[in-house]
Design a protein around this motif. Structure first.
Motif, PDB file in Angstrom:
ATOM      1  N   ASP A 135      36.532  56.210  27.498  1.00 59.22           N
ATOM      2  CA  ASP A 135      37.168  55.085  27.040  1.00 59.22           C
ATOM      3  C   ASP A 135      36.467  53.759  27.066  1.00 59.22           C
ATOM      4  O   ASP A 135      36.430  52.990  26.027  1.00 59.22           O
ATOM      5  CB  ASP A 135      38.452  54.690  27.729  1.00 59.22           C
ATOM      6  CG  ASP A 135      39.633  55.831  27.758  1.00 59.22           C
ATOM      7  OD1 ASP A 135      39.463  56.673  26.552  1.00 59.22           O
ATOM      8  OD2 ASP A 135      40.694  55.893  28.323  1.00 59.22           O
ATOM      9  N   GLU A 136      35.494  53.614  28.017  1.00 60.57           N
ATOM     10  CA  GLU A 136      34.681  52.429  28.082  1.00 60.57           C
ATOM     11  C   GLU A 136      33.744  52.624  26.900  1.00 60.57           C
ATOM     12  O   GLU A 136      33.665  51.500  26.213  1.00 60.57           O
ATOM     13  CB  GLU A 136      33.742  52.594  29.554  1.00 60.57           C
ATOM     14  CG  GLU A 136      32.992  51.136  29.653  1.00 60.57           C
ATOM     15  CD  GLU A 136      33.470  49.955  29.382  1.00 60.57           C
ATOM     16  OE1 GLU A 136      32.613  49.062  29.140  1.00 60.57           O
ATOM     17  OE2 GLU A 136      34.928  49.732  29.707  1.00 60.57           O
ATOM     18  N   ALA A 137      33.151  53.732  26.688  1.00 57.58           N
ATOM     19  CA  ALA A 137      32.117  53.840  25.408  1.00 57.58           C
ATOM     20  C   ALA A 137      32.932  53.509  24.039  1.00 57.58           C
ATOM     21  O   ALA A 137      32.313  52.760  23.477  1.00 57.58           O
ATOM     22  CB  ALA A 137      31.397  55.164  25.390  1.00 57.58           C
ATOM     23  N   ARG A 138      33.991  53.948  24.110  1.00 60.04           N
ATOM     24  CA  ARG A 138      34.944  53.591  22.648  1.00 60.04           C
ATOM     25  C   ARG A 138      34.890  51.920  22.746  1.00 60.04           C
ATOM     26  O   ARG A 138      34.766  51.519  21.680  1.00 60.04           O
ATOM     27  CB  ARG A 138      36.097  54.279  22.753  1.00 60.04           C
ATOM     28  CG  ARG A 138      35.952  55.542  22.554  1.00 60.04           C
ATOM     29  CD  ARG A 138      35.865  56.477  21.334  1.00 60.04           C
ATOM     30  NE  ARG A 138      36.967  55.824  20.429  1.00 60.04           N
ATOM     31  CZ  ARG A 138      37.441  56.559  19.523  1.00 60.04           C
ATOM     32  NH1 ARG A 138      37.190  57.844  19.532  1.00 60.04           N
ATOM     33  NH2 ARG A 138      38.457  55.913  18.802  1.00 60.04           N
ATOM     34  N   HIS A 139      35.475  51.499  23.800  1.00 62.39           N
ATOM     35  CA  HIS A 139      35.662  50.050  23.784  1.00 62.39           C
ATOM     36  C   HIS A 139      34.509  49.102  23.524  1.00 62.39           C
ATOM     37  O   HIS A 139      34.586  48.321  22.817  1.00 62.39           O
ATOM     38  CB  HIS A 139      36.246  49.694  25.262  1.00 62.39           C
ATOM     39  CG  HIS A 139      36.309  48.139  25.438  1.00 62.39           C
ATOM     40  ND1 HIS A 139      37.468  47.473  24.830  1.00 62.39           N
ATOM     41  CD2 HIS A 139      35.762  47.270  26.008  1.00 62.39           C
ATOM     42  CE1 HIS A 139      37.295  46.304  25.229  1.00 62.39           C
ATOM     43  NE2 HIS A 139      36.425  45.973  26.041  1.00 62.39           N
TER      44      HIS A 139
ATOM     45  N   ILE B  23      30.435  60.590  21.632  1.00 62.03           N
ATOM     46  CA  ILE B  23      31.392  59.628  21.436  1.00 62.03           C
ATOM     47  C   ILE B  23      31.570  59.524  19.771  1.00 62.03           C
ATOM     48  O   ILE B  23      30.619  59.304  19.169  1.00 62.03           O
ATOM     49  CB  ILE B  23      30.973  58.176  21.620  1.00 62.03           C
ATOM     50  CG1 ILE B  23      30.518  58.037  23.276  1.00 62.03           C
ATOM     51  CG2 ILE B  23      31.949  57.094  21.526  1.00 62.03           C
ATOM     52  CD1 ILE B  23      31.746  58.455  24.293  1.00 62.03           C
ATOM     53  N   SER B  24      32.769  59.812  19.511  1.00 63.42           N
ATOM     54  CA  SER B  24      33.046  59.806  18.071  1.00 63.42           C
ATOM     55  C   SER B  24      34.270  58.751  17.787  1.00 63.42           C
ATOM     56  O   SER B  24      35.215  58.577  18.585  1.00 63.42           O
ATOM     57  CB  SER B  24      33.563  61.173  17.542  1.00 63.42           C
ATOM     58  OG  SER B  24      34.525  61.547  18.099  1.00 63.42           O
ATOM     59  N   GLU B  25      34.142  58.275  16.686  1.00 67.96           N
ATOM     60  CA  GLU B  25      35.034  57.271  16.298  1.00 67.96           C
ATOM     61  C   GLU B  25      36.075  57.754  15.431  1.00 67.96           C
ATOM     62  O   GLU B  25      36.077  58.697  14.711  1.00 67.96           O
ATOM     63  CB  GLU B  25      34.522  56.083  15.643  1.00 67.96           C
ATOM     64  CG  GLU B  25      33.404  55.541  16.494  1.00 67.96           C
ATOM     65  CD  GLU B  25      33.425  53.716  16.097  1.00 67.96           C
ATOM     66  OE1 GLU B  25      33.942  53.095  16.124  1.00 67.96           O
ATOM     67  OE2 GLU B  25      32.058  53.723  15.817  1.00 67.96           O
TER      68      GLU B  25
END
Length: 76
Positions: free
Chosen positions: A58-62, A74-76
Motif C-alpha cells: 500500500d505504501e508503494a502504491r501511495h 507493484i502494478s497499477e
C-alpha cells in the motif's frame, strides 16, 4: 535533485523488501498444505508476514513507486 535521488533509493529499497516478502509468502503457501499440524506460532508468523507485505505494498502504491525488473512487484 537530491530529493529525487533519495526517493529513488527509498523506492529501490521498498521494492526489494516487497519482493523478499513475496518470496517468503510463496514459500509459506507451498509448505502450509504439507503441514499436518499448524502451530499457533506458525499461524501468527504467517499473519504478520502478510500484514507487513500489505502495508508496504500500500505504501508503494501511495508513493507511485515504479518497478521495471523481471517481476512486477507493484502494478497499477
Amino acid at each position: 535533485m537530491a530529493h529525487d535521488k533519495i526517493k529513488k533509493l527509498g523506492d529501490q529499497r521498498l521494492i526489494a523488501t516487497i519482493e523478499t516478502l513475496q518470496e517468503e509468502i510463496a514459500i509459506q503457501k507451498s509448505l502450509d498444505p504439507t503441514t499436518l499440524d499448524m502451530s499457533e506460532d506458525n499461524i501468527i508468523v504467517g499473519k504478520i508476514l502478510q500484514a507487513k507485505y500489505s502495508f508496504l505494498y500500500d505504501e508503494a502504491r501511495h508513493r507511485h513507486t515504479r518497478f521495471s525488473g523481471f517481476t512486477n512487484a507493484i502494478s497499477e
